[in-house]
Design a protein around this motif. Structure first.
Motif, PDB file in Angstrom:
ATOM      1  N   LYS A  73       0.868  -1.190   0.000  1.00  0.00           N
ATOM      2  CA  LYS A  73       0.000   0.000   0.000  1.00  0.00           C
ATOM      3  C   LYS A  73       0.900   1.234   0.000  1.00  0.00           C
ATOM      4  O   LYS A  73       0.912   2.023   0.944  1.00  0.00           O
ATOM      5  N   GLY A 102      -9.013  -4.459   2.287  1.00  0.00           N
ATOM      6  CA  GLY A 102      -8.842  -3.037   2.582  1.00  0.00           C
ATOM      7  C   GLY A 102      -7.624  -2.430   1.912  1.00  0.00           C
ATOM      8  O   GLY A 102      -7.616  -1.225   1.620  1.00  0.00           O
ATOM      9  N   VAL A 103      -6.615  -3.228   1.641  1.00  0.00           N
ATOM     10  CA  VAL A 103      -5.437  -2.687   0.947  1.00  0.00           C
ATOM     11  C   VAL A 103      -5.838  -2.264  -0.462  1.00  0.00           C
ATOM     12  O   VAL A 103      -5.506  -1.160  -0.915  1.00  0.00           O
ATOM     13  N   ILE A 104      -6.584  -3.104  -1.134  1.00  0.00           N
ATOM     14  CA  ILE A 104      -6.999  -2.779  -2.514  1.00  0.00           C
ATOM     15  C   ILE A 104      -8.015  -1.626  -2.530  1.00  0.00           C
ATOM     16  O   ILE A 104      -7.927  -0.729  -3.374  1.00  0.00           O
ATOM     17  N   ASP A 106      -8.397   0.805  -0.237  1.00  0.00           N
ATOM     18  CA  ASP A 106      -7.707   2.057   0.145  1.00  0.00           C
ATOM     19  C   ASP A 106      -6.831   2.562  -0.994  1.00  0.00           C
ATOM     20  O   ASP A 106      -6.854   3.744  -1.355  1.00  0.00           O
ATOM     21  N   SER A 127     -12.728  -8.977   1.800  1.00  0.00           N
ATOM     22  CA  SER A 127     -12.358  -9.451   3.143  1.00  0.00           C
ATOM     23  C   SER A 127     -13.411  -8.931   4.116  1.00  0.00           C
ATOM     24  O   SER A 127     -14.092  -7.928   3.834  1.00  0.00           O
ATOM     25  N   LEU A 129     -12.879  -7.467   6.907  1.00  0.00           N
ATOM     26  CA  LEU A 129     -12.478  -6.143   7.385  1.00  0.00           C
ATOM     27  C   LEU A 129     -12.871  -5.052   6.389  1.00  0.00           C
ATOM     28  O   LEU A 129     -13.373  -3.996   6.769  1.00  0.00           O
ATOM     29  N   SER A 136     -16.047   1.655   2.974  1.00  0.00           N
ATOM     30  CA  SER A 136     -16.998   2.770   3.013  1.00  0.00           C
ATOM     31  C   SER A 136     -16.459   3.851   3.949  1.00  0.00           C
ATOM     32  O   SER A 136     -15.553   3.607   4.732  1.00  0.00           O
ATOM     33  N   LYS A 148       1.148   4.753   8.827  1.00  0.00           N
ATOM     34  CA  LYS A 148      -0.058   4.250   8.167  1.00  0.00           C
ATOM     35  C   LYS A 148      -0.882   5.392   7.591  1.00  0.00           C
ATOM     36  O   LYS A 148      -1.116   6.397   8.264  1.00  0.00           O
ATOM     37  N   ASN A 149      -1.343   5.194   6.376  1.00  0.00           N
ATOM     38  CA  ASN A 149      -2.313   6.114   5.758  1.00  0.00           C
ATOM     39  C   ASN A 149      -1.867   7.574   5.818  1.00  0.00           C
ATOM     40  O   ASN A 149      -2.680   8.474   5.978  1.00  0.00           O
ATOM     41  N   PRO A 171      -9.273 -16.774   4.332  1.00  0.00           N
ATOM     42  CA  PRO A 171      -8.743 -17.615   5.412  1.00  0.00           C
ATOM     43  C   PRO A 171      -9.342 -17.243   6.777  1.00  0.00           C
ATOM     44  O   PRO A 171      -9.672 -16.082   7.017  1.00  0.00           O
ATOM     45  N   GLU A 174      -7.973 -14.326   8.784  1.00  0.00           N
ATOM     46  CA  GLU A 174      -8.386 -13.018   8.251  1.00  0.00           C
ATOM     47  C   GLU A 174      -9.790 -12.656   8.764  1.00  0.00           C
ATOM     48  O   GLU A 174     -10.092 -11.484   8.980  1.00  0.00           O
ATOM     49  N   GLU A 181     -12.824  -5.028  13.776  1.00  0.00           N
ATOM     50  CA  GLU A 181     -13.470  -3.743  13.458  1.00  0.00           C
ATOM     51  C   GLU A 181     -14.971  -3.798  13.791  1.00  0.00           C
ATOM     52  O   GLU A 181     -15.569  -2.793  14.147  1.00  0.00           O
ATOM     53  N   HIS A 256      -3.618  -5.600  10.066  1.00  0.00           N
ATOM     54  CA  HIS A 256      -4.299  -4.446  10.649  1.00  0.00           C
ATOM     55  C   HIS A 256      -5.351  -4.869  11.681  1.00  0.00           C
ATOM     56  O   HIS A 256      -5.415  -4.322  12.778  1.00  0.00           O
TER      57      HIS A 256
END
Ligand SMILES: NC(=O)c1ccc[n+]([C@@H]2O[C@H](COP(=O)([O-])OP(=O)(O)OC[C@H]3O[C@@H](n4cnc5c(N)ncnc54)[C@H](O)[C@@H]3O)[C@@H](O)[C@H]2O)c1
Length: 354
Positions: A73, A102-104, A106, A127, A129, A136, A148-149, A171, A174, A181, A256
């Motif tokens: 990321k 979330g990586v994709i 974000d 995923s 998460l 969203s 991060k971010n 998995p 995951e 969250e 994360h």
């Protein structure tokens, strides 16, 4: 039946993607558009086929395949994708679909919103998460070194399409990390969500649970889209989580969601030690979190280093460490200035040596 939630100028659909508005969007708004699908290696292997089989309009789509994981990321990957988009002659009226965790979502959201000052995109989280959180709310971005971010912007998709069917290939670990969250949403805003999740194995998390979590986040985001007040509640657990992730990034990166699970516990301890959260509620949280998320060896020996990362936290204001804390399970309050000594003491709760 698809559940539809209205958000900040876009909508979130939860249910089987074949019943979502995707077909309609492809047939109407994007009938003439070029399409790009961004995937990582795992969502390429496990999720892409379902889309290509279902939607003939996507058969001609350019697929951009990225390596998986938080370490990707980063800006270097963005440059590669922007160059590919340029090569494919993607314009502002074209469409990017982010199919992944979330990586994709974000990274893809960031890439789409910066390229030519903004290409429209759809998030299809795969995923847990990303379904309940990352896809969203409009936060897009990438990491900068250990932070991060650190680079990013608020940018909204046309829609987020959440199909829990994608979870079949995710998995188990995951799923446990993604659940962190959801637990956060329960802790900050809805005791009954926390209670329901406590009773559930991750395999039993269903569309309704996901919808509750998404709705909690969405209500908070709508009340304060730019994180001036209320939205800070969603940062509960994340000041510690981001410091843990920063520390481990160049060693053995922490997922994360796992970092968030431990962050929820440390920040609950800070809540109790600051006289906010009743002891019995803290111990309920501690008991449950430690069943799911393992402590880390000797973490208190690097607690000062973690404080160093917290000093560069985006949410930090002035010299104080600013925390969102719990008043009770189901109710958070923002903007608590916390002394270093309280933070250092609380970190011990996730140290396997204690
Ligand atoms: N924007 C936001 O508001 C927000 C909120 C929370 C988290 N995040 C970000 O989200 C990221 C974490 O998201 P994540 O946990 O989804 O990480 P991830 O995207 O790395 O996905 C986790 C792993 O699962 C794999 N995967 C995803 N879907 C799969 C499927 N259906 N089948 C098989 N494998 C699958 C991925 O390839 C990856 O290996 C972090 O970068 C975090 O900062 C953003």
């Amino acid at each position: 039946m698809i559940k539809k939630i209205e958000s900040q100028g876009y909508y979130i659909e939860i249910g089987n993607h074949t019943e979502s508005s995707l077909q309609q969007l492809l047939d109407n708004d994007f009938a003439q558009a070029k399409k790009v699908i961004i995937v990582d290696e795992n969502t390429h292997d496990n999720c892409l086929e379902a889309l290509l089989t279902q939607y003939t309009a996507l058969k001609e789509a350019e697929v951009i395949l990225l390596p998986p994981g938080e370490e990707n990321k980063v800006m270097e990957i963005c440059f590669q994708v922007w160059e590919a988009l340029t090569e494919y002659k993607i314009g502002r009226r074209d469409l990017i679909i982010n199919l992944g965790g979330g990586v994709i979502t974000d990274l893809g959201g960031f890439i789409a919103s910066v390229y030519k000052r903004g290409v429209q995109f759809i998030n299809m989280p795969t995923s847990l998460l990303a379904m309940v959180d990352a896809s969203s709310g409009g936060k897009t971005g990438i990491d900068l070194g250990p932070y991060k971010n650190q680079l990013g912007l608020f940018a909204y998709p046309i829609c987020t399409i959440i199909d829990p069917g994608f979870l079949h290939t995710l998995p188990d670990n995951e799923k446990v990390w993604g659940k962190a969250e959801m637990l956060k949403h329960g802790l900050i805003a809805d005791r009954s969500h926390w209670d329901a999740l406590k009773e559930k194995d991750v395999h039993d998390i269903n569309l309704d649970d996901i919808a509750v979590s998404v709705a909690i986040k969405n209500d908070i985001v709508l009340s304060d889209p730019k994180e001036e007040n209320e939205r800070k509640k969603l940062n509960f657990g994340h000041t510690i989580a981001h410091a843990l992730e920063a520390y481990f990034l160049d060693k053995s990166p922490l997922p994360h969601g796992y970092a968030v699970g431990l962050g929820l516990l440390v920040e609950s301890k800070i809540s109790m030690d600051s006289g906010l959260l009743p002891k019995e509620e803290y111990f309920e949280i501690e008991h449950f979190i430690l069943q799911q998320y393992d402590k880390i060896d000797n973490i208190s020996s690097i607690a000062q280093t973690l404080l160093g990362y917290m000093q560069n936290d985006k949410k930090k204001e002035g010299e104080e460490y600013n925390f969102t804390l719990l008043q009770r399970i189901g109710e958070a309050s923002i903007n608590h200035s916390i002394e270093e000594a309280i933070i250092l003491e609380a970190i011990k709760v996730i140290d396997a040596q204690f």
